[in-house]
Design a protein around this motif. Structure first.
Motif, PDB file in Angstrom:
ATOM      1  N   ARG A 155     -28.857  10.240 -37.007  1.00 47.02           N
ATOM      2  CA  ARG A 155     -28.290  11.466 -36.416  1.00 47.02           C
ATOM      3  C   ARG A 155     -28.535  11.505 -34.903  1.00 47.02           C
ATOM      4  NH1 ARG A 155     -31.154  16.130 -34.958  1.00 47.02           N
ATOM      5  NH2 ARG A 155     -29.895  17.764 -35.887  1.00 47.02           N
ATOM      6  N   ASP A 156     -29.607  10.868 -34.455  1.00 39.02           N
ATOM      7  CA  ASP A 156     -29.934  10.923 -33.031  1.00 39.02           C
ATOM      8  C   ASP A 156     -29.166   9.885 -32.220  1.00 39.02           C
ATOM      9  OD1 ASP A 156     -31.988  12.946 -33.233  1.00 39.02           O
ATOM     10  OD2 ASP A 156     -33.118  11.451 -34.337  1.00 39.02           O
ATOM     11  N   GLN A 245     -52.231  10.323 -34.789  1.00 36.69           N
ATOM     12  CA  GLN A 245     -51.286  11.421 -34.554  1.00 36.69           C
ATOM     13  C   GLN A 245     -51.858  12.405 -33.536  1.00 36.69           C
ATOM     14  OE1 GLN A 245     -48.253  11.965 -35.553  1.00 36.69           O
ATOM     15  NE2 GLN A 245     -47.880  14.164 -35.465  1.00 36.69           N
ATOM     16  N   THR A 246     -53.128  12.765 -33.694  1.00 39.42           N
ATOM     17  CA  THR A 246     -53.684  13.766 -32.781  1.00 39.42           C
ATOM     18  C   THR A 246     -53.921  13.176 -31.391  1.00 39.42           C
ATOM     19  OG1 THR A 246     -55.799  13.323 -33.805  1.00 39.42           O
ATOM     20  CG2 THR A 246     -54.728  15.354 -34.432  1.00 39.42           C
ATOM     21  N   GLN A 248     -51.919  11.189 -30.021  1.00 34.88           N
ATOM     22  CA  GLN A 248     -50.580  10.964 -29.474  1.00 34.88           C
ATOM     23  C   GLN A 248     -50.388   9.523 -29.003  1.00 34.88           C
ATOM     24  OE1 GLN A 248     -50.097  13.960 -26.462  1.00 34.88           O
ATOM     25  NE2 GLN A 248     -50.401  15.623 -27.884  1.00 34.88           N
ATOM     26  N   LEU A 320     -44.252  16.872 -43.589  1.00 32.59           N
ATOM     27  CA  LEU A 320     -44.813  16.943 -42.243  1.00 32.59           C
ATOM     28  C   LEU A 320     -46.064  16.077 -42.170  1.00 32.59           C
ATOM     29  CD1 LEU A 320     -44.489  20.764 -41.706  1.00 32.59           C
ATOM     30  CD2 LEU A 320     -43.344  18.995 -40.354  1.00 32.59           C
ATOM     31  N   PRO A 321     -46.364  15.525 -40.999  1.00 36.25           N
ATOM     32  CA  PRO A 321     -47.542  14.685 -40.861  1.00 36.25           C
ATOM     33  C   PRO A 321     -48.797  15.319 -41.471  1.00 36.25           C
ATOM     34  CG  PRO A 321     -46.290  14.618 -38.833  1.00 36.25           C
ATOM     35  CD  PRO A 321     -45.590  15.598 -39.747  1.00 36.25           C
TER      36      PRO A 321
ATOM     37  N   TRP B 101     -49.709  22.263 -33.633  1.00 32.47           N
ATOM     38  CA  TRP B 101     -50.092  21.186 -32.749  1.00 32.47           C
ATOM     39  C   TRP B 101     -50.040  19.822 -33.445  1.00 32.47           C
ATOM     40  CZ3 TRP B 101     -54.781  18.224 -32.158  1.00 32.47           C
ATOM     41  CH2 TRP B 101     -54.834  17.557 -30.929  1.00 32.47           C
ATOM     42  N   VAL B 102     -50.600  19.774 -34.671  1.00 33.56           N
ATOM     43  CA  VAL B 102     -50.646  18.482 -35.385  1.00 33.56           C
ATOM     44  C   VAL B 102     -49.238  17.958 -35.644  1.00 33.56           C
ATOM     45  CG1 VAL B 102     -51.382  17.315 -37.485  1.00 33.56           C
ATOM     46  CG2 VAL B 102     -52.834  19.055 -36.470  1.00 33.56           C
ATOM     47  N   ASN B 103     -48.356  18.851 -36.082  1.00 32.68           N
ATOM     48  CA  ASN B 103     -46.997  18.408 -36.412  1.00 32.68           C
ATOM     49  C   ASN B 103     -46.055  18.466 -35.218  1.00 32.68           C
ATOM     50  OD1 ASN B 103     -47.514  17.909 -39.201  1.00 32.68           O
ATOM     51  ND2 ASN B 103     -47.652  20.124 -39.459  1.00 32.68           N
ATOM     52  N   ARG B 104     -46.560  18.888 -34.093  1.00 33.32           N
ATOM     53  CA  ARG B 104     -45.795  18.985 -32.841  1.00 33.32           C
ATOM     54  C   ARG B 104     -44.524  19.820 -33.004  1.00 33.32           C
ATOM     55  NH1 ARG B 104     -46.344  12.702 -31.507  1.00 33.32           N
ATOM     56  NH2 ARG B 104     -48.585  12.627 -31.691  1.00 33.32           N
ATOM     57  N   ARG B 105     -44.754  21.051 -33.418  1.00 35.08           N
ATOM     58  CA  ARG B 105     -43.638  21.982 -33.546  1.00 35.08           C
ATOM     59  C   ARG B 105     -44.032  23.298 -32.894  1.00 35.08           C
ATOM     60  NH1 ARG B 105     -41.817  17.892 -35.102  1.00 35.08           N
ATOM     61  NH2 ARG B 105     -40.618  17.471 -36.988  1.00 35.08           N
ATOM     62  N   ASP B 124     -52.080  21.317 -24.382  1.00 37.66           N
ATOM     63  CA  ASP B 124     -52.242  20.374 -25.490  1.00 37.66           C
ATOM     64  C   ASP B 124     -51.569  19.041 -25.185  1.00 37.66           C
ATOM     65  OD1 ASP B 124     -53.628  22.198 -27.054  1.00 37.66           O
ATOM     66  OD2 ASP B 124     -51.778  23.088 -27.804  1.00 37.66           O
ATOM     67  N   GLY B 125     -51.110  18.866 -23.952  1.00 36.30           N
ATOM     68  CA  GLY B 125     -50.479  17.601 -23.574  1.00 36.30           C
ATOM     69  C   GLY B 125     -49.078  17.452 -24.134  1.00 36.30           C
ATOM     70  N   LEU B 126     -48.418  18.583 -24.416  1.00 39.16           N
ATOM     71  CA  LEU B 126     -47.080  18.519 -25.016  1.00 39.16           C
ATOM     72  C   LEU B 126     -46.078  19.270 -24.149  1.00 39.16           C
ATOM     73  CD1 LEU B 126     -48.204  19.343 -28.665  1.00 39.16           C
ATOM     74  CD2 LEU B 126     -47.447  17.109 -27.855  1.00 39.16           C
ATOM     75  N   THR B 153     -33.037  14.034 -20.088  1.00 36.95           N
ATOM     76  CA  THR B 153     -32.441  13.740 -21.391  1.00 36.95           C
ATOM     77  C   THR B 153     -31.968  12.292 -21.467  1.00 36.95           C
ATOM     78  OG1 THR B 153     -30.409  14.736 -20.604  1.00 36.95           O
ATOM     79  CG2 THR B 153     -31.785  16.077 -21.989  1.00 36.95           C
ATOM     80  N   ASN B 161     -31.598  16.809 -30.309  1.00 34.24           N
ATOM     81  CA  ASN B 161     -32.604  15.858 -30.783  1.00 34.24           C
ATOM     82  C   ASN B 161     -33.984  16.493 -30.912  1.00 34.24           C
ATOM     83  OD1 ASN B 161     -30.836  13.955 -28.508  1.00 34.24           O
ATOM     84  ND2 ASN B 161     -30.749  13.523 -30.673  1.00 34.24           N
ATOM     85  N   LYS B 210     -39.110  20.628 -31.692  1.00 33.67           N
ATOM     86  CA  LYS B 210     -40.060  19.513 -31.645  1.00 33.67           C
ATOM     87  C   LYS B 210     -40.746  19.528 -30.292  1.00 33.67           C
ATOM     88  CE  LYS B 210     -37.307  15.999 -33.816  1.00 33.67           C
ATOM     89  NZ  LYS B 210     -36.841  14.627 -33.650  1.00 33.67           N
ATOM     90  N   PRO B 213     -45.053  14.538 -26.510  1.00 35.54           N
ATOM     91  CA  PRO B 213     -46.209  14.347 -25.624  1.00 35.54           C
ATOM     92  C   PRO B 213     -45.762  14.219 -24.167  1.00 35.54           C
ATOM     93  CG  PRO B 213     -46.382  12.925 -27.541  1.00 35.54           C
ATOM     94  CD  PRO B 213     -45.027  13.573 -27.612  1.00 35.54           C
TER      95      PRO B 213
END
Ligand code: FAD
Lengths: 432, 474
Positions: A155-156, A245-246, A248, A320-321, B101-105, B124-126, B153, B161, B210, B213
């Motif tokens: 999709r991306d 994951q944490t 990054q 989800l993770p 944070w963990v799932n980055r949402r 949080d570096g995001l 982008t 995306n 989403k 990072p």
């Protein structure tokens, strides 16, 4: 079943090659299998087939390399044909300088990537059986593999497509440039629609330069001398993935492969200095990492993990993770022959070599919801999605389900394409 | 009946949340596309999904047209109301509801400003990667509805995306929870369909995004060229070399002049074009990428390459770029910004043709755009009060968009079709394609009360004849 007369008269009518569905073992196991396989040689023959099928109320299930025909099978009581894209296999347009390629639906991902490699590029999808998986199928199932987190899903990367609607008209969605917001994004609607809305003829993708360096590593998390790993080995390995994951970390992928032993497979992509730096960093976290050949059997094991053993079945759970550790351990309790875990992608696959555990797996999948997880079964012929509870499918609530059905009805009012394969439960607004 | 409708509206959301005074409404005549204008009957500022749903249901009861509006920075007239219709403005729905944070949402209300999301998670570096130049004011709801892009982008992808869930008040007033935090939804990809649907399929009230990072390191450089030709050739060569910078942005001499007048950055006024190029990622290997880019610039005759020494210098360069379109406003009373997209390898040839179009139609065009994506932004400068000039501007716009289509591109890369480009849709799509889109629209919006007249030329509404005094001239 064979219908020689039907094949002959169909072939005469359509011009397209019509054969018995002998190669499609999975379909034979279905109670109501396909009448035949139609393999058009051209778009014209494809159009003729769709028009004929619509006029005769015969359903069509598009098929490419048949690698996913056993997932979300079309279970219905209609007479139906498999409509194969296998002979629609030309790369129609490739502009390396724009990093854009357009190819017919039947081109396999392996063929396409061979072509793109001439210019140091690739389409970074890694579905099971890449030498059979076609672009049409990849789009229809929105499927890829380990590289999903690093490079995105179909999709991306899908920029445009041409497809045949149930009334035999060719429609275009999107375009051939890397950014485009003209009109509704119908590419999104077709992507992951499992052949329910039309037959994809051709797709245009944004491709990617191949990484200058592609480094592969493996780390064992259990003792290979033991008969089977202990649950603690798996827990330790999952903790490491959660830690990645944490922190990054920028990895092309990190996947646990679990059969008799537990091991972690890692791919690092980038230029030489970056990959070396990544490697050193990982090595300081996990000293037991070893270099791996790209051809190592573990990679194909991970890539093909959704292809079930001959008498068994497989499932794919997308979540989800943060939920992956718990779900992995629960699945592991059901003793799969193979488990693969991609925590960053929220994706777990598991396979069993026999059907005995099916009910237990089924019950586990039913309990996944909420919050947001879905599962797909591979290799269970009589299983239609309509027999799974909506919650286990992650289909959303009644309003969302009704919207899905309304779209199906608006685009395919006579339910010609892949009946009961995805959102439609034979057009009943069946709720749990 | 209208009075009754307004009175009920006031009861629903409170007196102060319904604007009806002409002085208050004037701001809402148009968004940042100013060639078409229409005054709404009222503007209502709801506070919650439930209030939006009630308002929409009331509109259904009274058959009143409605359109959602975020910050009104849209550049294609998408947030313009029908006369006598209402605007549902999301300004009060600007809360961040959850950071996972963990799932980055992150889950944010539609009226939340783009930059506010990135700021909330920066520690949080995001960040939320899509970064339209309007990100300091434009809303998440607007970004999602337009499928907005931005300089970065090129590497990180556009809004679609980065969206996994949408809470949508359907045009019937029902509430649909589409997708969620999971990347892959089951059923059709309705989140993908709603993204970029320009407010024609319902009112978005919450979005799950989403988070990406933040890059560990960045190298930013400004390459100065004598000619547009060598700058555009450089862009093609960078892409062809297989390097994907985080951003490649271009400004031509006209925009450089405007920026210089506004910010006094010390840009050379005799340069033909400037390229702002950024590479980002892990520190290791980044200098190699930056050097490779610089070498390509040099091969194409860059007169000078300035590398930002620190984040302050980097911010300044980006300020110049991000305020480029706004600065164009210093050179003329009115500006329309086109948004065509072309294959990147065609940049040199298309630029030569745009110069020819400008001189043929005697209009002044400045270019500041996302060169790495082939997404053009010719800013046509003029005086809106001069009817003769407006005609020439529209003609030039038309020729530019036709040119984009001719070379295999599209009429819009990120600003949307809105009201501005509806009449160009048939140049890009066949009647069958358009009919299919119309069918999709009817699934969601059967009575066409929700943002009529936008995106599709076939949509039933009187807007084309009644409310398109200027752009209709094409
Ligand atoms: C100086 C300037 C620079 C810009 N730079 C860029 C850029 O780099 N990239 C880019 O892509 N765009 C850019 N834009 C265009 C614009 O900022 C974007 O389209 C932005 O996403 C619009 O957000 P908004 O909140 O202002 O939406 P609005 O203008 O209020 O609305 C835009 C559209 O979205 C709909 N909408 C808004 N909110 C909702 C909702 N909650 N539910 C349903 N529909 C809704 C409206 O009906 C309308 O059709 C720029 C504009 C300006 C003025």
């Amino acid at each position: 079943m064979h219908y020689p007369n039907l094949y002959q008269s169909l072939q005469a009518e359509l011009g397209a090659a019509v054969t018995a569905p002998d190669h499609f073992a999975f379909c034979h196991a279905q109670q109501n299998g396909p009448l035949a396989v139609v393999t058009p040689l051209s778009e014209e023959e494809t159009v003729a087939t769709v028009r004929w099928a619509a006029a005769n109320h015969i359903a069509l299930v598009p098929v490419g390399g048949a690698t996913l025909l056993n997932a979300n099978p079309s279970v219905n009581d209609k007479r139906w044909l498999l409509l194969s894209s296998r002979h629609l296999c030309t790369v129609t347009e490739y502009s390396p300088n724009d990093m854009v390629v357009t190819a017919a639906a039947g081109v396999t991902i392996a063929q396409l990537n061979q072509r793109l490699a001439e210019f140091g590029q690739w389409l970074p999808f890694d579905p099971p059986a890449p030498d059979r998986a076609t672009l049409g199928g990849i789009v229809a199932a929105n499927t890829t593999g380990a590289f999903r987190t690093a490079y995105g899903a179909p999709r991306d990367r899908l920029l445009g497509l041409r497809a045949l609607t149930p009334d035999g008209q060719v429609i275009k969605a999107g375009g051939k440039v890397v950014k485009n917001v003209a009109g509704y994004d119908l590419c999104k609607l077709f992507t992951g629609s499992w052949g329910e809305l039309g037959f994809i003829l051709e797709a245009t993708f944004k491709v990617q330069p191949r990484p200058a360096c592609d480094h592969r590593l493996r780390c064992p998390f259990s003792d290979p001398n033991y008969a089977r790993f202990s649950p603690d080995d798996l827990k330790t390995a999952l903790d490491v993935l959660l830690d990645f994951q944490t922190r990054q970390l920028d990895l092309a992928f990190a996947i646990l492969v679990v059969d008799r032993t537990v091991r972690l497979l890692i791919a690092l992509h980038g230029n030489q200095p970056k990959v070396e730096w990544d490697r050193n960093q990982l090595q300081s976290m996990i000293p037991s990492l070893v270099e791996l050949d790209h051809q190592d059997a573990d990679f194909s094991l991970a890539q093909d993990s959704r292809i079930p053993p001959p008498t068994g079945f497989a499932i794919e759970v997308l979540s989800l993770p943060s939920r992956v550790p718990e779900l992995s351990l629960r699945l592991n309790d059901l003793h799969p022959a193979l488990l693969t875990i991609n925590l960053a992608a929220g994706r777990i696959t598991a396979q069993w070599s026999h059907q005995d555990t099916r009910n237990e797996v089924w019950n586990l999948c039913k309990s996944l919801h909420p919050p947001g997880a879905s599962c797909t079964f591979y290799g269970v012929p009589e299983l239609s999605r309509s027999s799974l509870p909506a919650a286990a499918l992650g289909m959303g609530d009644a309003v969302v389900h009704a919207l899905n059905l309304r779209i199906k009805r608006a685009l395919d009012p006579n339910n010609i394409f892949s009946p009961s394969r995805w959102v439609d439960n034979g057009f009943e607004t069946a709720q749990e | 009946m209208r009075d009754q409708f307004i009175a009920t509206l006031r009861k629903m959301v409170g007196e102060e949340s319904v604007l009806t005074e002409p002085a208050e409404l004037r701001t809402y005549d148009c968004d940042a596309y100013t060639l078409d204008k229409a005054r709404p009957a009222a503007v209502v500022l709801p506070d919650s999904t439930e209030e939006v749903a009630q308002i929409v249901r009331l509109c259904n009861q009274y058959k009143v047209y409605f359109v959602a509006r975020g910050a009104g920075t849209g550049l294609s007239g998408g947030a313009m109301a029908m006369a006598d219709g209402i605007i549902i403005e999301t300004a009060r729905m600007n809360r961040i509801l959850e950071v996972d944070w963990v799932n980055r949402r992150v889950v944010a209300q539609a009226g939340c400003v783009n930059l506010a999301v990135s700021r909330a998670v920066a520690e949080d570096g995001l960040h939320f990667a899509p970064d339209p130049s309007s990100q300091g004011v434009s809303t998440i709801g607007g970004n999602v509805s337009e499928n907005s892009g931005g300089p970065h982008t090129l590497k990180y992808g556009v809004t679609t995306n980065h969206v996994t869930g949408i809470k949508l008040v359907l045009p019937s007033g029902e509430v649909a929870d589409l997708g969620g935090k999971c990347e892959v939804c089951n059923g059709y990809d309705l989140v993908g369909l709603i993204t970029g649907s320009e407010g024609t399929l319902g009112v978005i009230t919450e979005v799950t995004l989403k988070l990406t990072p933040l890059p560990v390191s960045v190298r930013t450089m400004l390459a100065i060229f004598d000619s547009v030709d060598s700058a555009t050739q450089t862009v093609s060569d960078i892409i062809a070399a297989g390097i994907i910078p985080a951003a490649i942005e271009m400004m031509d001499a006209t925009i450089t002049l405007a920026v210089e007048q506004a910010f006094h950055m010390g840009f050379p006024l005799d340069a033909g074009a400037l390229l702002l190029i950024e590479v980002d990622g892990a520190e290791a290997g980044l200098d190699e990428d930056a050097d490779a880019v610089a070498a390509i610039c040099q091969r194409n005759g860059a007169r000078e390459i300035r590398r930002a020494a620190d984040s302050k210098e980097r911010d300044l360069l980006w300020k110049a770029r991000k305020k480029g379109v706004g600065a164009a406003g210093r050179l003329a009373p009115s500006v329309v910004t086109q948004d065509g997209v072309i294959p990147r390898s065609k940049l040199p040839e298309v630029f030569r043709e745009i110069t020819a179009i400008a001189s043929r139609n005697q209009v002044r065009i400045g270019n500041v755009f996302h060169a790495g994506d082939g997404n053009l932004h010719p800013c046509v400068m003029f005086d809106e009060r001069d009817a003769e000039e407006v005609k020439r501007v529209l003609q030039a716009n038309k020729e530019i968009l036709e040119l984009c289509i001719k070379v295999g591109g599209s009429i819009t890369g990120e600003h949307g079709v809105g009201i501005e480009k509806v009449n160009f849709m048939p140049l890009l799509f066949s009647p069958v394609d358009l009919a299919l889109m119309e069918r999709i629209r009817s699934v969601f919006n059967p009575d066409d009360l929700c943002n009529p007249g936008k995106l599709l030329p076939t949509s039933k509404s009187c807007i084309e004849t009644k409310w398109r005094p200027k752009a209709a001239a094409i």
